[in-house]
Design a protein around this motif. Structure first.
Motif, mmCIF file in Angstrom:
data_model
loop_
_atom_site.group_PDB
_atom_site.id
_atom_site.type_symbol
_atom_site.label_atom_id
_atom_site.label_comp_id
_atom_site.label_asym_id
_atom_site.label_seq_id
_atom_site.Cartn_x
_atom_site.Cartn_y
_atom_site.Cartn_z
ATOM 1 N N GLN A 123 0.821 -1.209 0.000
ATOM 2 C CA GLN A 123 0.000 0.000 0.000
ATOM 3 C C GLN A 123 0.860 1.266 0.000
ATOM 4 O O GLN A 123 0.329 2.371 -0.134
ATOM 5 C CB GLN A 123 -0.908 0.024 1.224
ATOM 6 C CG GLN A 123 -1.932 -1.096 1.257
ATOM 7 C CD GLN A 123 -2.792 -1.040 2.503
ATOM 8 O OE1 GLN A 123 -3.356 0.001 2.834
ATOM 9 N NE2 GLN A 123 -2.914 -2.154 3.198
ATOM 10 N N ALA A 125 3.056 3.619 -1.846
ATOM 11 C CA ALA A 125 3.313 3.922 -3.259
ATOM 12 C C ALA A 125 4.793 4.077 -3.563
ATOM 13 O O ALA A 125 5.195 4.004 -4.723
ATOM 14 C CB ALA A 125 2.562 5.185 -3.672
ATOM 15 N N SER A 130 4.279 -2.030 -4.706
ATOM 16 C CA SER A 130 3.042 -1.379 -5.141
ATOM 17 C C SER A 130 2.759 -1.590 -6.623
ATOM 18 O O SER A 130 1.633 -1.370 -7.074
ATOM 19 C CB SER A 130 3.093 0.117 -4.824
ATOM 20 O OG SER A 130 4.079 0.778 -5.596
ATOM 21 N N THR A 133 -0.132 -4.048 -6.735
ATOM 22 C CA THR A 133 -1.328 -3.783 -5.946
ATOM 23 C C THR A 133 -2.489 -3.408 -6.859
ATOM 24 O O THR A 133 -2.423 -2.420 -7.583
ATOM 25 C CB THR A 133 -1.067 -2.634 -4.947
ATOM 26 O OG1 THR A 133 0.022 -3.007 -4.101
ATOM 27 C CG2 THR A 133 -2.292 -2.362 -4.099
ATOM 28 N N CYS A 138 -3.720 3.048 -4.040
ATOM 29 C CA CYS A 138 -3.178 2.242 -2.935
ATOM 30 C C CYS A 138 -4.188 1.999 -1.808
ATOM 31 O O CYS A 138 -3.794 1.606 -0.714
ATOM 32 C CB CYS A 138 -1.922 2.876 -2.354
ATOM 33 S SG CYS A 138 -0.549 2.952 -3.529
ATOM 34 N N CYS A 151 -1.585 2.426 -8.116
ATOM 35 C CA CYS A 151 -1.002 2.601 -6.787
ATOM 36 C C CYS A 151 0.396 3.197 -6.893
ATOM 37 O O CYS A 151 0.770 4.072 -6.127
ATOM 38 C CB CYS A 151 -0.963 1.256 -6.062
ATOM 39 S SG CYS A 151 -0.297 1.332 -4.385
#
Length: 527
Positions: A123, A125, A130, A133, A138, A151
């Protein structure tokens, strides 16, 4: 006078010699045919890998994230919410709409950033995880649509001077061994790699479990390294059919810059035109210069992970027990959460109560007060009882202080302490996460085993942190006491300290085994 001609036949030795010569010639022809076939298969694998790389980048353009590995063999990427289930497995060919098998009818191997299967790190960035993700901006509660940004962003690692954690390095063809030296690398800080195990693919995969190949010990060292990646290195060695150094793996990789180029609104600022010239095209493996990243301390301490927690609490005193019983009964009957307003001292529990609720499955427990150590035995021989979460992927959330030693077995374990840590935490193998919102006091030890672990102390550290093998991350946002120590163990480890680099000498002797150390003034050192 008649001339009698004698016709001499072949002797047995001559016949045997002719047969031997014919055998040698035939063996050479057969070997040549086999070599041509192997060469054709290798060329075909190379083309398939090029197609796969195109499919990976098209997926980023379409979905705004890189795919996760397939762990079930159905060709579909496997996720838990927005995050990868695993960081290694089969290539998710159905998700990518590309080749399912190599030229030897065996699956391709796919490895991604080694933090992509955690929940908190992807989560962030700024972190290379990321890229994988599947959440808008995010936020794991949001899905990406065509209007949302991905993200990751331009500051996502690696960038110049800021290498990424959990990525891979690719050894070039000129070296037999590779020690992460720049001259020995074909590429570095790569978030995703795809490998064809070549002619011995079936032997390499063996009885793969959850997309993890067997990697038998009979493989040549570099081929074994490619399928059992323990130090973040992949080998692109010279092809060889010699039994002593057999190598026919083929691989491709996707760099962070190539991923960023797939998002148009990111691509606009990747390169600026020099005076009087056209925009330069950066080398795909060379990170582009960016502005310095913001201080790491701006990353907030994370909230408690949502989960179906089993809330465990004791009562204190006759009035507390009676009121607690009534409130919990109301909660049970009409589905309210009135118990959350009870005084914290009425909601403490002890290790014996926890141990009575755990088994070798995944346990998710929330203590609304303190977690204390229970005792057993007569007053002249009292024994302290530690908390044992046992095996499985466990979660333990303490809404006040943790005052009991806690042990957990193999598995991905999650600890979140809302106030102070006043006891030891010992987490065995697995990718473990430990969060302490308050301070670590009275010199306890946080020890994690082999795996990619994250330890996040929001307050001061008066204790020991020891992480085992794997790529670990430790964040200390408070200060270190004189007796505090942090040992990263083996692996590619990263430490964040909430101090300027000029003050590092005051704590340097208390810190060991970290490859990279970041400071709150935006600087870093690489060991």
């Amino acid at each position: 006078m008649k001339n009698h001609l004698r016709i001499r036949g072949f002797t047995l030795i001559e016949i045997a010699l002719v047969i031997a010569i014919i055998g040698i010639i035939a063996a050479g022809i057969i070997a040549s045919i086999g070599g041509v076939k192997d060469s054709q298969d290798f060329v075909a694998d190379q083309q398939k890998l090029k197609d796969i790389k195109s499919a990976l980048l098209e997926h980023v353009t379409r979905e705004k994230h890189m795919p996760c590995p397939d762990t079930t063999g159905d060709g579909i990427e496997n996720r838990v919410g927005a995050f990868c289930t695993a960081t290694e497995g089969f290539l998710p060919h159905a998700t990518l709409r590309t080749h399912a098998v190599n030229s030897f009818s065996q699956p391709f191997f796919y490895a991604v950033n080694r933090f992509a299967n955690l929940e908190v790190i992807p989560q962030n960035a700024l972190h290379s995880a990321s890229y994988f993700t599947s959440a808008g901006a995010c936020d794991p509660n949001e899905t990406i649509n065509q209007e949302d940004p991905p993200c990751f962003n331009l500051q996502t690692r690696p960038i110049q001077g800021q290498p990424g954690d959990g990525n891979f390095n690719i050894c070039n063809e000129r070296v037999q061994t590779c020690l992460n030296d720049t001259t020995e690398l074909a590429a570095r800080d790569i978030p995703a790699v795809v490998v064809s195990f070549g002619k011995n693919s079936q032997q390499t995969w063996g009885n793969a479990i959850n997309g993890i190949p067997d990697c038998p010990s009979t493989l040549q060292a570099q081929e074994r390294q490619n399928c059992r990646n323990l130090d973040g290195l992949f080998h692109q060695a010279q092809q060889s059919s010699n039994l002593n150094d057999f190598f026919d793996d083929s691989l491709i990789w996707v760099s962070s810059l190539e991923i960023k180029r797939q998002i148009p609104n990111l691509q606009l600022v990747l390169a600026e035109a020099p005076a009087g010239g056209e925009p330069e095209t950066p080398d795909p493996e060379t990170p582009t210069p960016e502005d310095p990243p913001p201080p790491f301390g701006l990353d907030p301490f994370p909230d408690i992970k949502p989960n179906n927690y089993n809330s465990i609490q004791d009562c204190s005193g006759l009035l507390g027990c009676l009121l607690g019983f009534l409130v919990n009964t109301v909660d049970f009957l009409i589905g309210t959460s009135l118990s959350s307003i009870l005084p914290s001292s009425w909601q403490n529990t002890d290790s014996a109560k926890i141990n009575g609720q755990t088994d070798n499955n995944s346990n998710h427990i929330m203590v609304r007060g303190d977690l204390n150590s229970a005792t057993s035995g007569p007053f002249w021989n009292r024994v302290t009882i530690d908390t044992n979460l046992q095996e499985g992927n466990n979660s333990l959330v303490i809404l006040r202080d943790l005052n009991s030693n806690v042990f957990s077995g193999s598995g991905n374990d999650y600890y979140h302490i809302e106030r102070n840590l006043n006891a030891n935490i010992t987490a065995a193998g697995g990718n473990n996460e430990v969060y302490v919102k308050g301070n670590v006091i009275n010199n306890p030890t946080i020890q994690t085993g082999n795996g990619s672990d994250l330890v996040f102390i929001n307050g001061n550290l008066d204790g020991q942190i020891i992480t085992g093998g794997g790529d670990d991350e430790v964040r200390i946002y408070g200060t270190l006491s004189n007796r505090a120590s942090i040992n990263g163990g083996s692996g590619n480890n990263t430490l964040y300290l909430n101090m300027p680099q000029e003050d590092y000498s005051t704590v340097e002797s208390q810190i060991s085994n970290f490859n990279r150390i970041y400071f709150n003034d935006g600087t870093s050192i690489i060991n």
